[in-house]
Design a protein around this motif. Structure first.
Motif, PDB file in Angstrom:
ATOM      1  N   TYR A  58       0.791  -1.256   0.019  1.00 41.70           N
ATOM      2  CA  TYR A  58      -0.010  -0.123  -0.085  1.00 41.70           C
ATOM      3  C   TYR A  58       0.917   1.213  -0.021  1.00 41.70           C
ATOM      4  O   TYR A  58       0.424   2.283  -0.874  1.00 41.70           O
ATOM      5  CB  TYR A  58      -0.970   0.105   1.290  1.00 41.70           C
ATOM      6  CG  TYR A  58      -1.840   1.163   1.216  1.00 41.70           C
ATOM      7  CD1 TYR A  58      -3.030   1.217   0.173  1.00 41.70           C
ATOM      8  CD2 TYR A  58      -1.587   2.077   2.203  1.00 41.70           C
ATOM      9  CE1 TYR A  58      -3.892   2.334   0.309  1.00 41.70           C
ATOM     10  CE2 TYR A  58      -2.851   3.299   2.036  1.00 41.70           C
ATOM     11  CZ  TYR A  58      -3.683   3.444   1.246  1.00 41.70           C
ATOM     12  OH  TYR A  58      -4.560   4.392   1.114  1.00 41.70           O
ATOM     13  N   THR A  59       2.044   1.286   0.824  1.00 42.15           N
ATOM     14  CA  THR A  59       2.756   2.453   0.889  1.00 42.15           C
ATOM     15  C   THR A  59       4.141   2.501   0.470  1.00 42.15           C
ATOM     16  O   THR A  59       4.660   3.216   0.146  1.00 42.15           O
ATOM     17  CB  THR A  59       2.939   2.996   2.378  1.00 42.15           C
ATOM     18  OG1 THR A  59       3.756   1.833   3.295  1.00 42.15           O
ATOM     19  CG2 THR A  59       1.534   3.218   3.192  1.00 42.15           C
ATOM     20  N   PHE A  60       4.256   0.925   0.111  1.00 42.38           N
ATOM     21  CA  PHE A  60       5.953   0.579  -0.085  1.00 42.38           C
ATOM     22  C   PHE A  60       6.852   1.248   0.820  1.00 42.38           C
ATOM     23  O   PHE A  60       8.126   1.457   0.447  1.00 42.38           O
ATOM     24  CB  PHE A  60       6.334   0.918  -1.640  1.00 42.38           C
ATOM     25  CG  PHE A  60       5.462   0.203  -2.583  1.00 42.38           C
ATOM     26  CD1 PHE A  60       5.732  -1.215  -2.804  1.00 42.38           C
ATOM     27  CD2 PHE A  60       4.345   0.849  -3.213  1.00 42.38           C
ATOM     28  CE1 PHE A  60       4.763  -1.816  -3.823  1.00 42.38           C
ATOM     29  CE2 PHE A  60       3.508   0.091  -4.118  1.00 42.38           C
ATOM     30  CZ  PHE A  60       4.106  -1.281  -4.350  1.00 42.38           C
ATOM     31  N   CYS A  61       6.375   1.788   2.005  1.00 41.38           N
ATOM     32  CA  CYS A  61       7.459   2.259   2.928  1.00 41.38           C
ATOM     33  C   CYS A  61       8.022   3.342   2.651  1.00 41.38           C
ATOM     34  O   CYS A  61       9.079   3.648   2.863  1.00 41.38           O
ATOM     35  CB  CYS A  61       8.161   1.177   3.576  1.00 41.38           C
ATOM     36  SG  CYS A  61       8.590   1.599   5.419  1.00 41.38           S
ATOM     37  N   LEU A 125       8.986   9.349  -4.910  1.00 39.37           N
ATOM     38  CA  LEU A 125       8.212   8.469  -5.308  1.00 39.37           C
ATOM     39  C   LEU A 125       7.334   8.504  -4.189  1.00 39.37           C
ATOM     40  O   LEU A 125       5.852   8.140  -4.321  1.00 39.37           O
ATOM     41  CB  LEU A 125       8.975   7.101  -5.224  1.00 39.37           C
ATOM     42  CG  LEU A 125       9.766   6.421  -6.298  1.00 39.37           C
ATOM     43  CD1 LEU A 125      10.429   5.223  -5.995  1.00 39.37           C
ATOM     44  CD2 LEU A 125       9.094   6.545  -7.543  1.00 39.37           C
ATOM     45  N   HIS A 126       7.564   8.839  -2.783  1.00 40.00           N
ATOM     46  CA  HIS A 126       6.642   8.972  -1.703  1.00 40.00           C
ATOM     47  C   HIS A 126       5.667  10.077  -2.064  1.00 40.00           C
ATOM     48  O   HIS A 126       4.434   9.858  -1.976  1.00 40.00           O
ATOM     49  CB  HIS A 126       7.313   9.343  -0.656  1.00 40.00           C
ATOM     50  CG  HIS A 126       6.658   9.590   0.796  1.00 40.00           C
ATOM     51  ND1 HIS A 126       5.698   8.957   1.184  1.00 40.00           N
ATOM     52  CD2 HIS A 126       6.455  10.825   1.484  1.00 40.00           C
ATOM     53  CE1 HIS A 126       4.872   9.469   2.269  1.00 40.00           C
ATOM     54  NE2 HIS A 126       5.612  10.600   2.204  1.00 40.00           N
ATOM     55  N   MET A 127       5.920  11.266  -2.914  1.00 40.04           N
ATOM     56  CA  MET A 127       4.878  11.972  -3.331  1.00 40.04           C
ATOM     57  C   MET A 127       4.115  11.555  -4.335  1.00 40.04           C
ATOM     58  O   MET A 127       2.896  11.954  -4.088  1.00 40.04           O
ATOM     59  CB  MET A 127       5.675  13.248  -3.651  1.00 40.04           C
ATOM     60  CG  MET A 127       4.870  14.589  -3.899  1.00 40.04           C
ATOM     61  SD  MET A 127       5.740  15.885  -4.789  1.00 40.04           S
ATOM     62  CE  MET A 127       6.222  15.421  -6.372  1.00 40.04           C
ATOM     63  N   MET A 128       4.540  10.767  -5.098  1.00 39.29           N
ATOM     64  CA  MET A 128       3.620  10.025  -6.345  1.00 39.29           C
ATOM     65  C   MET A 128       2.683   9.140  -5.412  1.00 39.29           C
ATOM     66  O   MET A 128       1.447   9.280  -5.902  1.00 39.29           O
ATOM     67  CB  MET A 128       4.575   9.285  -7.132  1.00 39.29           C
ATOM     68  CG  MET A 128       5.442  10.269  -8.151  1.00 39.29           C
ATOM     69  SD  MET A 128       4.230  11.038  -9.434  1.00 39.29           S
ATOM     70  CE  MET A 128       4.447  12.672  -8.844  1.00 39.29           C
TER      71      MET A 128
END
Lengths: 242, 224
Positions: A58-61, A125-128
């Motif tokens: 879900y988040t890929f951390c 990537l986190h923002m995406m």
């Protein structure tokens, strides 16, 4: 009671031990919640996490990995600081010295370098991920803005670190980067002047970027990170599937 | 009619115990004390932040005195001649001296007169002081043209722009749009040359080979 058991009990009942560990060993739900709540490092985290939030896919951390890389960069950065002098005549040879004659120097510098590249990548990537999940929507809109500030700080950390090896690619990258500041509206020439500490990239620029890189930006980023993590909890934990 | 005639809201009253209690629990007229203290504290903090920002900016403001961007003292003619751009090409033959700190070539206008004439050259052309101070920056893309001791010209290694020894661009040779830029300079009574690298005058337009105003090369071949 054996001798070891008596020593064990003696330690556990001592004033020092009980002032360090206020609760008994956390082995039920209530004491586990207390352990998180009463620890200064853990209390930023929520006591309870929803089941979907720990699903890796879900988040890929990604946010956690960004933070982990920030910690790696802090530690390796401190190690590198012992051997680096931000001087126009010395900086480049110091980098070569770190790589050739410091034990584990090449490894430390490469970890710092790769972690820096990866941190920019993971923050992006986190923002995406947050964008595709719609996790920026109210009540999380404030945290999205904090995240944008953190993205900017990450990029500025990467940019200021780029000058420090003081080689050709660093010199010209910063020349171009600060020329861009010269095209900003209203405060173009003064902001470029104060950033460079002169009319062109030189000793003053190296020192300024060094101070920004090792003190100012990490400190500001740490403050914003604390707010960022705390807001996640205040906004009801990690956003659920829509 | 002015409002000085308006009746006061409340008559002064004796400060009895009851009156004080009533005042303490009642709504304040106008600004309350708490509000006043809060506002002045906020304004004070705001003023302090403003000072902090202003102070930080002025603290970080670079001081260019004595370096490039400010005034640089190069010395008298002997000191300048001791720093030639190319070893072997002497200053008194019309070859330039070079100073890295000032990013500057220094050249005698008339090498038969081995002197700096006291005076001021705000435009940097040096007609009055017999010395011209050129910025080392090629007017094309900013490389440093090197002095060639064979033909006594400046030749840019990047794209081949040629300038004569006084910095005049040769029309046909190279892409630079104008001659080398000049720094304002002053020669004091003792003959000491000082540059002001914050005052730059753009170089004049190129001059075609063979026309007056351009010194022809000393030899047909150059260094690049």
């Amino acid at each position: 009671m054996s001798f070891l058991e008596r020593v064990d009990q003696g330690i556990r009942r001592s004033v020092v031990f009980r002032s360090l560990f206020r609760q008994p060993y956390p082995n039920d739900e209530r004491s586990r919640a207390y352990a998180v709540m009463n620890n200064v490092f853990l209390h930023i985290h929520p006591v309870r996490v929803r089941q979907h939030a720990v699903k890796f896919a879900y988040t890929f951390c990604l946010g956690g990995l960004s933070f982990f890389l920030f910690l790696v960069l802090t530690v390796t950065g401190v190690y590198l600081m012992f051997f680096y002098v931000p001087s126009a005549t010395q900086a480049y040879t110091d980098i070569l010295q770190i790589q050739s004659s410091v034990a584990f120097g090449l490894l430390t510098r490469n970890i710092h370098r790769w972690a820096a590249h990866l941190m920019v990548f993971f923050v992006f990537l986190h923002m995406m991920r947050v964008f595709y999940h719609g996790a920026y929507k109210p009540p999380r809109e404030f945290n999205w803005v904090v995240g944008v500030v953190l993205l900017f700080l990450t990029i500025m950390l990467s940019f200021t670190g780029y000058l420090l090896p003081w080689d050709q690619i660093a010199y010209w990258a910063i020349t171009i980067g600060t020329n861009m500041a010269g095209y900003a509206p209203l405060f173009n020439t003064p902001s470029k002047f104060i950033l460079l500490g002169g009319l062109e990239v030189g000793q003053n620029t190296l020192l300024r970027f060094y101070v920004l890189h090792i003190v100012v930006f990490p400190l500001v980023a740490a403050i914003f990170m604390a707010v960022h993590f705390w807001r996640i909890r205040k906004d009801g934990g990690i956003s659920g599937p829509l | 009619m002015g409002n000085w005639q308006v009746e006061p809201l409340s008559r002064p009253q004796a400060l009895t115990k009851e009156a004080i209690r009533a005042l303490r629990h009642g709504q304040a007229d106008g600004m309350s004390r708490r509000r006043m203290l809060r506002t002045s504290l906020g304004a004070g903090i705001g003023l302090w932040l403003l000072e902090l920002v202003g102070g930080t900016i002025s603290f970080l403001w670079p001081n260019l005195a004595g370096g490039f961007g400010g005034k640089v003292t190069l010395g008298d003619i002997k000191a300048v001649a001791a720093s030639p751009a190319v070893i072997g090409a002497n200053f008194n033959t019309g070859a330039p001296a070079y100073f890295q700190d000032a990013q500057s070539y220094v050249v005698l206008i008339d090498p038969t007169r081995y002197e700096f004439v006291p005076g001021d050259s705000p435009e940097g052309d040096g007609a009055a002081t017999n010395v011209r101070t050129l910025w080392q920056r090629c007017t094309h893309l900013g490389c440093k043209p090197n002095f060639c001791p064979k033909n006594y010209w400046f030749e840019c290694p990047c794209h081949g722009s040629r300038y004569d020894r006084l910095g005049i661009k040769v029309e046909q040779l190279g892409p630079a749009p104008r001659s080398l830029d000049r720094f304002a300079s002053v020669v004091d009574g003792k003959g000491v040359l000082t540059l002001d690298t914050s005052k730059i005058t753009l170089g004049p337009l190129p001059i075609a080979l063979g026309q007056p105003g351009l010194i022809p090369p000393k030899s047909p071949t150059g260094c690049i």
